[in-house]
Design a protein around this motif. Sequence first.
Motif, PDB file in Angstrom:
ATOM      1  N   PHE A 107       0.812  -1.217   0.000  1.00  0.00           N
ATOM      2  CA  PHE A 107       0.000   0.000   0.000  1.00  0.00           C
ATOM      3  C   PHE A 107       0.847   1.269   0.000  1.00  0.00           C
ATOM      4  CE2 PHE A 107      -4.566  -1.030   1.420  1.00  0.00           C
ATOM      5  CZ  PHE A 107      -4.543  -2.229   0.728  1.00  0.00           C
ATOM      6  N   LYS A 108       2.102   1.123   0.431  1.00  0.00           N
ATOM      7  CA  LYS A 108       2.968   2.309   0.515  1.00  0.00           C
ATOM      8  C   LYS A 108       3.127   2.984  -0.839  1.00  0.00           C
ATOM      9  CE  LYS A 108       5.912   0.706   4.272  1.00  0.00           C
ATOM     10  NZ  LYS A 108       7.280   0.302   4.638  1.00  0.00           N
ATOM     11  N   ILE A 131       2.408   2.230   9.225  1.00  0.00           N
ATOM     12  CA  ILE A 131       1.842   2.072   7.874  1.00  0.00           C
ATOM     13  C   ILE A 131       0.846   3.204   7.569  1.00  0.00           C
ATOM     14  CG2 ILE A 131      -0.023   0.514   8.660  1.00  0.00           C
ATOM     15  CD1 ILE A 131       1.736   0.035   5.321  1.00  0.00           C
ATOM     16  N   ASP A 132       0.240   3.780   8.623  1.00  0.00           N
ATOM     17  CA  ASP A 132      -0.764   4.834   8.406  1.00  0.00           C
ATOM     18  C   ASP A 132      -0.168   6.140   7.875  1.00  0.00           C
ATOM     19  OD1 ASP A 132      -2.898   3.215   9.190  1.00  0.00           O
ATOM     20  OD2 ASP A 132      -2.514   3.617  11.305  1.00  0.00           O
ATOM     21  N   GLN A 133       1.172   6.275   7.959  1.00  0.00           N
ATOM     22  CA  GLN A 133       1.789   7.477   7.366  1.00  0.00           C
ATOM     23  C   GLN A 133       1.605   7.462   5.845  1.00  0.00           C
ATOM     24  OE1 GLN A 133       6.362   7.312   7.459  1.00  0.00           O
ATOM     25  NE2 GLN A 133       5.781   5.343   8.331  1.00  0.00           N
ATOM     26  N   TYR A 134       1.277   6.264   5.291  1.00  0.00           N
ATOM     27  CA  TYR A 134       1.132   6.139   3.830  1.00  0.00           C
ATOM     28  C   TYR A 134      -0.321   6.202   3.383  1.00  0.00           C
ATOM     29  CZ  TYR A 134       5.963   4.699   4.301  1.00  0.00           C
ATOM     30  OH  TYR A 134       7.302   4.684   4.613  1.00  0.00           O
ATOM     31  N   ARG A 135      -1.250   6.447   4.303  1.00  0.00           N
ATOM     32  CA  ARG A 135      -2.639   6.505   3.839  1.00  0.00           C
ATOM     33  C   ARG A 135      -2.814   7.738   2.952  1.00  0.00           C
ATOM     34  NH1 ARG A 135      -7.135   6.380   8.198  1.00  0.00           N
ATOM     35  NH2 ARG A 135      -8.326   7.102   6.422  1.00  0.00           N
ATOM     36  N   PRO A 136      -3.684   7.655   1.951  1.00  0.00           N
ATOM     37  CA  PRO A 136      -3.727   8.701   0.919  1.00  0.00           C
ATOM     38  C   PRO A 136      -3.975  10.112   1.455  1.00  0.00           C
ATOM     39  CG  PRO A 136      -5.247   6.895   0.396  1.00  0.00           C
ATOM     40  CD  PRO A 136      -4.607   6.556   1.698  1.00  0.00           C
ATOM     41  N   GLU A 137      -4.835  10.257   2.459  1.00  0.00           N
ATOM     42  CA  GLU A 137      -5.134  11.605   2.968  1.00  0.00           C
ATOM     43  C   GLU A 137      -3.895  12.242   3.592  1.00  0.00           C
ATOM     44  OE1 GLU A 137      -6.457   8.800   3.980  1.00  0.00           O
ATOM     45  OE2 GLU A 137      -8.645   8.834   4.018  1.00  0.00           O
ATOM     46  N   VAL A 138      -3.103  11.405   4.274  1.00  0.00           N
ATOM     47  CA  VAL A 138      -1.925  11.902   4.977  1.00  0.00           C
ATOM     48  C   VAL A 138      -0.800  12.215   3.970  1.00  0.00           C
ATOM     49  CG1 VAL A 138      -0.195  11.321   6.724  1.00  0.00           C
ATOM     50  CG2 VAL A 138      -2.591  10.659   7.072  1.00  0.00           C
ATOM     51  N   LYS A 139      -0.654  11.337   2.976  1.00  0.00           N
ATOM     52  CA  LYS A 139       0.339  11.589   1.919  1.00  0.00           C
ATOM     53  C   LYS A 139       0.019  12.888   1.185  1.00  0.00           C
ATOM     54  CE  LYS A 139       1.824   7.963  -0.770  1.00  0.00           C
ATOM     55  NZ  LYS A 139       1.671   6.641  -1.423  1.00  0.00           N
ATOM     56  N   PRO A 222      11.679   7.229  15.022  1.00  0.00           N
ATOM     57  CA  PRO A 222      11.777   7.875  13.706  1.00  0.00           C
ATOM     58  C   PRO A 222      12.202   6.949  12.573  1.00  0.00           C
ATOM     59  CG  PRO A 222      13.041   9.085  15.368  1.00  0.00           C
ATOM     60  CD  PRO A 222      12.420   7.935  16.072  1.00  0.00           C
ATOM     61  N   LYS A 223      12.936   5.891  12.885  1.00  0.00           N
ATOM     62  CA  LYS A 223      13.356   4.990  11.793  1.00  0.00           C
ATOM     63  C   LYS A 223      12.142   4.326  11.132  1.00  0.00           C
ATOM     64  CE  LYS A 223      14.627   0.748  14.443  1.00  0.00           C
ATOM     65  NZ  LYS A 223      13.418   0.634  15.200  1.00  0.00           N
ATOM     66  N   ASN A 224      11.025   4.277  11.846  1.00  0.00           N
ATOM     67  CA  ASN A 224       9.794   3.717  11.261  1.00  0.00           C
ATOM     68  C   ASN A 224       8.960   4.774  10.523  1.00  0.00           C
ATOM     69  OD1 ASN A 224      10.257   1.130  12.296  1.00  0.00           O
ATOM     70  ND2 ASN A 224       9.453   1.747  14.294  1.00  0.00           N
ATOM     71  N   TYR A 225       9.430   6.024  10.568  1.00  0.00           N
ATOM     72  CA  TYR A 225       8.675   7.119   9.928  1.00  0.00           C
ATOM     73  C   TYR A 225       9.577   7.884   8.944  1.00  0.00           C
ATOM     74  CZ  TYR A 225       5.028   6.183  13.312  1.00  0.00           C
ATOM     75  OH  TYR A 225       4.050   5.564  14.048  1.00  0.00           O
TER      76      TYR A 225
END
Length: 285
Positions: A107-108, A131-139, A222-225
């Motif tokens: 999904f990323k 994984i939610d950092q890649y959701r479309p609204e946030v991107k 931060p390594k996960n973001y």
Amino acid sequence: LGCDMFDSASYILYAKDNRYMHSNGTARLEDLSYLPCQCPICTTYSIKELFYMDKDSRTLEIAKHNLYILKAEVDAVKQAIMDGRLWEYVMQKAHAHPKLMEAMELFKTFEYLEEGTPIFKEKAVFLYDPIDQYRPEVKRFRNIVSTYASLKNKERKLILYPDSDIHPFYSTGVFFQLIKKFPDAQICTYNPFFGIIPSEISDIFPAAHNLSCKKPTNHTHPKNYPSFIESLDRFIVNNNFEEIIIIADNFMRQVVDDNFYNNIPTIKKLNPKVYDYDYNIITEL
Ligand SMILES: [Zn+2]
């Protein structure tokens, strides 16, 4: 089209094999102690009665139950779409099996998810995992910020303050304290999912319409973001900041930690003044 269609032979193939569908997969009838369903089949028969039926009748009854489950799933997906929470629903489903969570990695890079995502939704988005950092609204929000030009030209000073659940930031008492103290500085909040949030656009969806767990977990490093680091780095470069004051929460403290910091030369070069977050910290700046 105004109609729902799906192609499935699974309900009957599973039934022939004594496999009972449930909301997160299937189970063999002989492995069940309970029938976790309220459909007409499951409220009429016990497991024992189903089990001792002749093969054809049992197949038929399990097939009917399986169809009720499929129909319930289609309805749940439609309701999630109406609620603007399809991403949350898919993530809940993915948590049912580690291999499904692995698949979520794809999904990323699915850019087309953004095409079908509304610009604005009535309900807040919920953010749980990296994984939610890649959701479309946030991107989409991060993309807006990636071309943001600060209007504060007098001082090339950036103030970074942790995001809270009170939105938009420009309406908070903290913001008024900061702007009074640093009238010519660019004031922003930050959040592991969104990256940098300039106060002037802190009311844009979903920067002001989200809820996330603020308690640090094992994943809150931060390594996960990587998108956070990219957002911070780009914001500093685009706006030629010369000075940075950071009020650091636990997450940001790890960003500016020496081991991690060395990977972000843009920030290190500016040698930011870093203060640990505290309710009264602004009076000490
Ligand atoms: Zn049932």
